[in-house]
Scaffold this active site. Structure first.
Site, short mmCIF file in Angstrom:
data_model
loop_
_atom_site.label_atom_id
_atom_site.label_comp_id
_atom_site.label_asym_id
_atom_site.label_seq_id
_atom_site.Cartn_x
_atom_site.Cartn_y
_atom_site.Cartn_z
N GLU A 180 -20.42 32.05 65.94
CA GLU A 180 -20.66 32.42 67.33
C GLU A 180 -21.79 31.58 67.94
OE1 GLU A 180 -21.81 36.49 68.17
OE2 GLU A 180 -21.27 36.24 70.28
N GLU A 188 -17.47 42.87 74.91
CA GLU A 188 -18.73 43.25 74.27
C GLU A 188 -19.72 43.66 75.35
OE1 GLU A 188 -20.92 41.44 70.59
OE2 GLU A 188 -21.36 40.21 72.32
C1 FUD Z 1 -25.30 38.66 70.00
C2 FUD Z 1 -23.86 38.74 70.19
C3 FUD Z 1 -23.01 39.53 69.26
C4 FUD Z 1 -23.43 39.71 67.83
C5 FUD Z 1 -22.58 40.81 67.26
C6 FUD Z 1 -22.91 41.24 65.90
O1 FUD Z 1 -25.93 38.26 71.15
O2 FUD Z 1 -23.36 38.21 71.13
O3 FUD Z 1 -21.71 39.03 69.30
O4 FUD Z 1 -23.29 38.53 67.13
O5 FUD Z 1 -22.78 41.92 68.05
O6 FUD Z 1 -22.15 42.39 65.59
#
Ligand code: FUD
Length: 294
Positions: free
Chosen positions: A152, A246
């Site tokens: 990521e 998210e």
């Molecule tokens: C962190 C993020 C998330 C993180 C994930 C871990 O800023 O973007 O994607 O990596 O929540 O579970």
């Protein structure tokens, strides 16, 4: 005419719960299903307390797919100059991969190449090489389990290593594994990339996972992320992987995540309302994306 996306549409567990007891697992999975999602991304940062078999049973009962994600800590940083810290990080990732395999997940994403925290210096060549060597081992283990390893790309306050899609592509080239892909996140892209479209284009068919997050990580469509531009670029690239919503609010607190991500504000209080509206927003804006590249 443009339709809704055919990609699996997911939601991060942090929208519903801060931990993963049986009760929290059931709440998160049933809520994700009733809000119309195909997939849930489970935070696997504490694999030692995550029950894979229990999670698998709940997923199957609701007909939901799963992914797993984590952010490594300074004590489990697989890019550290300290060999014992790297060993601890590799153990954490290996345990997370085993839990993910047990619960039936096929994507392992997040900040799984360095610590997820604000570094006090730029990435050094040694740090990069340590990450490459660690990732060669860990992507091989993931491949044995049929798991795709997504790196990521996050903003400068959360890693010093992969802040742009271009950097992630360099890492993919150095790791050289068939199951390693780029994981882009619109919240982070909005901070670091020149444009949504350029970042997607740089990855080509190595883009394997996408987080859909607003500029303040709250309700989709109430911030400054250019989602029509992102959706147009993803569709034009033929991206078929997950689109995972998210969002974080201090209404749901995760002991392992909230403070690391500086989740200080109450951006929403009702996860079900948030998740349902995000699901509809993705369909509507994917279908309404402009066709022409500007
Ligand atoms: C962190 C993020 C998330 C993180 C994930 C871990 O800023 O973007 O994607 O990596 O929540 O579970």
């Amino acid at each position: 005419a443009n339709g809704a996306p055919t990609n699996p549409v997911g939601v991060h567990s942090g929208v519903f719960v801060g931990g993963w007891s049986k009760e929290e697992c059931e709440k998160a999975i049933s809520s994700a299903k009733s809000a119309g999602y195909d997939l849930i991304e489970v935070n696997v940062s504490q694999p030692e307390i995550l029950d894979g078999a229990m999670t698998k049973a709940v997923l199957e009962a609701h007909g939901l797919q799963a992914a797993g994600s984590l952010g490594l800590t300074p004590a489990s940083d697989i890019s550290s100059d300290d060999e014992s810290v790297r060993r601890e990080g590799k153990r954490t990732v290996s345990d997370a991969l085993k839990v993910l395999k047990a619960l039936g997940g096929t994507y392992f994403v997040g900040v799984n190449y360095s610590a997820m925290h604000k570094y006090a210096r730029a990435c050094t060549p040694q740090q990069w090489q340590h990450a490459v060597a660690s990732l060669k081992e860990l992507t091989a283990e993931a491949a044995d389990y049929g798991i795709t390893y997504g790196l990521e790309v996050v903003n400068r306050y959360e890693t010093n290593m992969l802040n742009t899609a271009t950097k992630a592509m360099e890492m993919l080239a150095d790791v050289g594994a068939g199951n390693v892909v780029v994981h882009l996140d619109s919240y982070h892209m909005n901070i670091e990339e020149d444009s949504m479209a350029l970042a997607v284009d740089v990855c080509g068919d190595k883009l394997g996972y996408v987080h859909i997050g607003e500029s303040h990580r709250g309700y989709l469509g109430t911030g400054s992320v250019d989602f029509p531009a992102l959706f147009r670029a993803l569709a034009a690239a033929g991206y078929g992987g997950p689109l995972t919503f998210e969002s974080f609010s201090s209404a749901v607190v995760s002991p392992s995540l909230s403070n690391t991500l500086c989740v200080w504000r109450i951006l929403w209080e009702d996860p079900q309302d948030l998740a349902s509206k995000a699901r509809a927003y993705i369909d509507v804006n994917w279908a309404a994306r402009p066709n022409t590249v500007l």
